[in-house]
Design a protein around this motif. Structure first.
Motif, PDB file in Angstrom:
ATOM      1  N   ALA A 174       0.894  -1.165   0.086  1.00 31.32           N
ATOM      2  CA  ALA A 174       0.062  -0.014   0.180  1.00 31.32           C
ATOM      3  C   ALA A 174       0.878   1.005   0.087  1.00 31.32           C
ATOM      4  O   ALA A 174       0.610   2.435  -0.489  1.00 31.32           O
ATOM      5  N   MET A 175       2.037   1.360   0.682  1.00 31.26           N
ATOM      6  CA  MET A 175       2.849   2.565   0.633  1.00 31.26           C
ATOM      7  C   MET A 175       3.407   2.509  -0.770  1.00 31.26           C
ATOM      8  O   MET A 175       3.422   3.826  -0.987  1.00 31.26           O
ATOM      9  N   VAL A 176       4.095   1.511  -1.299  1.00 28.82           N
ATOM     10  CA  VAL A 176       4.608   1.614  -2.522  1.00 28.82           C
ATOM     11  C   VAL A 176       3.573   2.246  -3.614  1.00 28.82           C
ATOM     12  O   VAL A 176       3.917   3.001  -4.432  1.00 28.82           O
ATOM     13  N   ASP A 177       2.309   1.566  -3.544  1.00 32.22           N
ATOM     14  CA  ASP A 177       1.165   2.248  -4.326  1.00 32.22           C
ATOM     15  C   ASP A 177       0.892   3.713  -4.333  1.00 32.22           C
ATOM     16  O   ASP A 177       0.823   4.243  -5.217  1.00 32.22           O
ATOM     17  N   PHE A 178       0.748   4.103  -3.033  1.00 32.74           N
ATOM     18  CA  PHE A 178       0.556   5.401  -2.790  1.00 32.74           C
ATOM     19  C   PHE A 178       1.616   6.328  -3.505  1.00 32.74           C
ATOM     20  O   PHE A 178       1.317   7.244  -3.747  1.00 32.74           O
ATOM     21  N   GLY A 179       3.113   5.756  -3.010  1.00 31.78           N
ATOM     22  CA  GLY A 179       4.045   6.926  -3.561  1.00 31.78           C
ATOM     23  C   GLY A 179       4.080   6.784  -5.016  1.00 31.78           C
ATOM     24  O   GLY A 179       4.206   7.783  -5.716  1.00 31.78           O
ATOM     25  N   LEU A 180       3.923   5.585  -5.726  1.00 27.56           N
ATOM     26  CA  LEU A 180       4.169   5.381  -6.999  1.00 27.56           C
ATOM     27  C   LEU A 180       3.053   5.934  -7.855  1.00 27.56           C
ATOM     28  O   LEU A 180       3.482   6.748  -9.006  1.00 27.56           O
ATOM     29  N   ALA A 181       2.001   6.107  -7.256  1.00 26.83           N
ATOM     30  CA  ALA A 181       0.730   6.840  -7.893  1.00 26.83           C
ATOM     31  C   ALA A 181       0.980   8.286  -8.272  1.00 26.83           C
ATOM     32  O   ALA A 181       0.705   8.970  -9.134  1.00 26.83           O
ATOM     33  N   ALA A 182       1.504   8.947  -7.197  1.00 27.87           N
ATOM     34  CA  ALA A 182       1.935  10.447  -6.989  1.00 27.87           C
ATOM     35  C   ALA A 182       3.200  10.557  -7.992  1.00 27.87           C
ATOM     36  O   ALA A 182       3.153  11.537  -8.848  1.00 27.87           O
ATOM     37  N   LEU A 183       4.040   9.666  -8.303  1.00 29.46           N
ATOM     38  CA  LEU A 183       5.192   9.616  -9.252  1.00 29.46           C
ATOM     39  C   LEU A 183       4.741   9.733 -10.493  1.00 29.46           C
ATOM     40  O   LEU A 183       5.098  10.339 -11.486  1.00 29.46           O
ATOM     41  N   LYS A 184       3.861   8.535 -10.762  1.00 25.82           N
ATOM     42  CA  LYS A 184       3.043   8.460 -12.282  1.00 25.82           C
ATOM     43  C   LYS A 184       2.425   9.723 -12.435  1.00 25.82           C
ATOM     44  O   LYS A 184       2.466  10.272 -13.582  1.00 25.82           O
ATOM     45  N   ASP A 185       1.619  10.440 -11.457  1.00 27.45           N
ATOM     46  CA  ASP A 185       0.817  11.529 -11.990  1.00 27.45           C
ATOM     47  C   ASP A 185       1.947  12.808 -12.275  1.00 27.45           C
ATOM     48  O   ASP A 185       1.460  13.572 -13.280  1.00 27.45           O
ATOM     49  N   ALA A 186       2.975  12.991 -11.604  1.00 31.00           N
ATOM     50  CA  ALA A 186       3.925  13.970 -11.672  1.00 31.00           C
ATOM     51  C   ALA A 186       4.854  13.724 -13.118  1.00 31.00           C
ATOM     52  O   ALA A 186       5.284  14.524 -13.729  1.00 31.00           O
ATOM     53  N   PHE A 187       5.463  12.425 -13.140  1.00 30.21           N
ATOM     54  CA  PHE A 187       6.530  12.234 -14.072  1.00 30.21           C
ATOM     55  C   PHE A 187       5.985  11.365 -15.355  1.00 30.21           C
ATOM     56  O   PHE A 187       6.646  10.833 -16.290  1.00 30.21           O
ATOM     57  N   GLY A 188       4.542  10.587 -15.393  1.00 28.97           N
ATOM     58  CA  GLY A 188       3.995   9.871 -16.566  1.00 28.97           C
ATOM     59  C   GLY A 188       4.092   8.413 -16.067  1.00 28.97           C
ATOM     60  O   GLY A 188       4.876   7.856 -15.154  1.00 28.97           O
ATOM     61  N   ALA A 189       3.017   7.841 -16.494  1.00 23.40           N
ATOM     62  CA  ALA A 189       2.684   6.505 -16.131  1.00 23.40           C
ATOM     63  C   ALA A 189       4.113   5.300 -16.615  1.00 23.40           C
ATOM     64  O   ALA A 189       4.295   4.313 -15.684  1.00 23.40           O
ATOM     65  N   ASP A 190       4.747   5.969 -17.352  1.00 22.68           N
ATOM     66  CA  ASP A 190       5.752   4.852 -18.044  1.00 22.68           C
ATOM     67  C   ASP A 190       6.728   4.814 -17.036  1.00 22.68           C
ATOM     68  O   ASP A 190       7.484   3.802 -17.044  1.00 22.68           O
ATOM     69  N   ILE A 191       6.864   5.637 -15.875  1.00 18.30           N
ATOM     70  CA  ILE A 191       7.852   5.440 -15.007  1.00 18.30           C
ATOM     71  C   ILE A 191       8.116   4.240 -14.320  1.00 18.30           C
ATOM     72  O   ILE A 191       8.943   3.855 -13.689  1.00 18.30           O
ATOM     73  N   ALA A 192       6.682   3.636 -14.059  1.00 14.35           N
ATOM     74  CA  ALA A 192       6.520   2.392 -13.196  1.00 14.35           C
ATOM     75  C   ALA A 192       7.400   1.257 -13.691  1.00 14.35           C
ATOM     76  O   ALA A 192       7.775   0.457 -13.011  1.00 14.35           O
ATOM     77  N   ARG A 193       7.398   1.215 -15.110  1.00 12.01           N
ATOM     78  CA  ARG A 193       8.006   0.189 -15.508  1.00 12.01           C
ATOM     79  C   ARG A 193       9.863   0.083 -15.548  1.00 12.01           C
ATOM     80  O   ARG A 193      10.497  -0.995 -15.691  1.00 12.01           O
ATOM     81  N   HIS A 194      10.497   1.415 -14.858  1.00 16.04           N
ATOM     82  CA  HIS A 194      11.543   1.312 -14.693  1.00 16.04           C
ATOM     83  C   HIS A 194      12.079   1.156 -13.123  1.00 16.04           C
ATOM     84  O   HIS A 194      13.096   1.203 -12.696  1.00 16.04           O
ATOM     85  N   VAL A 195      10.871   0.824 -12.495  1.00 15.99           N
ATOM     86  CA  VAL A 195      11.305   0.471 -10.986  1.00 15.99           C
ATOM     87  C   VAL A 195      11.871  -0.852 -10.865  1.00 15.99           C
ATOM     88  O   VAL A 195      11.330  -1.957 -11.413  1.00 15.99           O
ATOM     89  N   VAL A 196      12.838  -0.845 -10.117  1.00 15.01           N
ATOM     90  CA  VAL A 196      13.858  -2.218 -10.067  1.00 15.01           C
ATOM     91  C   VAL A 196      13.745  -2.594  -8.692  1.00 15.01           C
ATOM     92  O   VAL A 196      13.874  -3.848  -8.361  1.00 15.01           O
ATOM     93  N   GLN A 197      13.465  -1.852  -7.676  1.00 15.87           N
ATOM     94  CA  GLN A 197      13.360  -2.295  -6.084  1.00 15.87           C
ATOM     95  C   GLN A 197      12.671  -0.992  -5.367  1.00 15.87           C
ATOM     96  O   GLN A 197      12.711   0.044  -5.672  1.00 15.87           O
TER      97      GLN A 197
END
Length: 426
Positions: free
Chosen positions: A327-350
């Motif tokens: 849940a913490m990861v989902d919450f943080g990633l949602a904000a990053l995707k809003d700001a920098f684009g949904a494509d950012i998610a596929r570059h997360v490695v850890q």
């Protein structure tokens, strides 16, 4: 384990390490007992989650750097840090777009006004909830609450204005490159290389009825002429460390009046630089279209590493910790995707998350006095029969909630013990 010592230090966080190292360097027979399997307490630099890249799960900034004694220690030990300017040197994302300059300045003006109003109430001698003096009509009220919660780890309803104003803040907050936790550990090793520290050794009871102190630990009985207790307020307030005789009522009340609030982090490592920003950049996010969604702010590309470290605070942080790391990861990633684009998610490695509030050995982030109870912080300076002293960030009158505040209280407790025993510091 059965020992008889000059001093027993309970807790190997910043305060306990400072106390133990000073006493050991002065030639006293001292031992530091730590419940966890590592030293540092809330000063913890994790080097395993991200393939050797250090990141601080707890304290990270040299707060009030120009008057922070640990800055000099960092310089002496060759530990680098970034000298930062104003907190306003950051971008703000509004959920669907980046704020323009006028909006960004308006956000930070609202935050500064919030700080000012809370401080003004404290300076006037009012010990009330911070929420009682904040401008709830401000369009940026949620961001003001978020930043106040980051500073205090508590929602404004649970934050004393009088306690808040006691904190001595120069506004200089310098992040430590190889980690603040690593700095704390290195300083202890430098001061007293062979300081005896026993890990995995929770103290169950401290008996101070006799001429000295007797400790019941998970590894046996330990005796000492005196003890320094350097554990979080929650440990004592919840009875995890028992005292015999029981703590005097006014001291027990003080520990309960200074709970640890909630401040957590969620960190992301990427396979490349996905932000295109300079090292140690900052961004705030707030979703204007969804008032129920709490803000989160990020450190981006910390010291050049392809990472983002998000800061969560208050009730939102506590809720997410309870829901779990995903849940913490989902919450943080949602904000990053809003700001920098949904494509950012596929570059997360850890990813990695913290859970200080759920740690039974700690129980939260840092202390804040409850409204109406600011005067109780001073009580932690009391001793029990001149042979049990208390140290830690909560015991610092003006640098509470910080590593350097904890460090200074550890040194002060050690000096008091040395004076009692007729000894001097090395």
């Amino acid at each position: 384990m059965s020992q008889s010592l000059d001093v027993v230090v309970i807790g190997a966080g910043a305060a306990g390490l400072a106390a133990g190292a000073r006493l050991h360097a002065a030639g006293l027979d001292v031992a530091v007992l730590e419940a966890a399997e590592r030293i540092g307490g809330r000063a913890f630099t994790d080097t395993t989650s991200f393939s050797g890249i250090p990141w601080d799960q707890g304290c990270h900034w040299l707060h009030s750097a120009s008057i922070n004694t640990l800055r000099a220690a960092a310089d002496a030990l060759g530990r680098s840090y970034a000298v930062r300017g104003s907190r306003q040197a950051r971008a703000t994302h509004l959920g669907t777009r980046w704020a323009d300059e006028a909006e960004r300045l308006a956000v930070w003006n609202a935050i500064e006004v919030g700080y000012h109003d809370v401080k003004a109430a404290g300076e006037a001698g009012r010990d009330v909830a911070a929420s009682a003096v904040m401008d709830t009509a401000s369009p940026w009220y949620r961001m003001t609450r978020h930043w106040l919660a980051l500073m205090s780890a508590a929602e404004p309803e649970r934050l004393s204005t009088l306690d808040y104003v006691a904190y001595e803040d120069t506004g200089e907050n310098y992040p430590v490159e190889a980690g603040y936790g690593a700095l704390i550990a290195a300083l202890a090793r430098h001061t007293a290389p062979d300081l005896p520290i026993t890990l995995g050794c929770p103290v169950r009871k401290l008996d101070w009825a006799g001429p000295g102190v007797v400790l019941e630990t998970a590894k046996g009985r330990v005796e000492g002429k005196t003890a320094i207790v350097a554990v979080p307020t929650t440990v004592i307030a919840k009875g995890a460390l028992a005292f015999a005789p029981a703590l005097p009522a006014e001291l027990a009340e003080a520990f309960a009046a200074l709970p640890l609030g909630c401040a957590e982090k969620v960190a992301f490592q990427f396979d490349r630089d996905v932000f295109g920003l300079p090292a140690v950049s900052y961004a705030d996010t707030i979703d204007l279209a969804d008032p129920s969604r709490a803000p989160i702010n990020f450190t981006l590309n910390p010291f050049g590493h392809p990472m983002a470290i998000g800061q969560l605070a208050g009730d939102n942080a506590a809720r997410l910790v309870k829901e779990g790391p995903a849940a913490m990861v989902d919450f943080g990633l949602a904000a990053l995707k809003d700001a920098f684009g949904a494509d950012i998610a596929r570059h997360v490695v850890q990813t990695a998350t913290t859970a200080w509030i759920a740690d039974p050995l700690i129980g939260g982030a840092y202390s804040c006095a409850l409204p109406g109870l600011a005067h109780m912080r001073a009580r932690l300076g009391q001793t029990l029969d001149d042979k049990v002293l208390f140290a830690g960030e909560a015991a610092s009158p003006h640098f509470y909630s910080t590593a350097h505040g904890a460090h200074l209280t550890g040194l002060a407790a050690a000096d008091a013990v040395l004076a009692r025993l007729g000894r001097s510091a090395a």
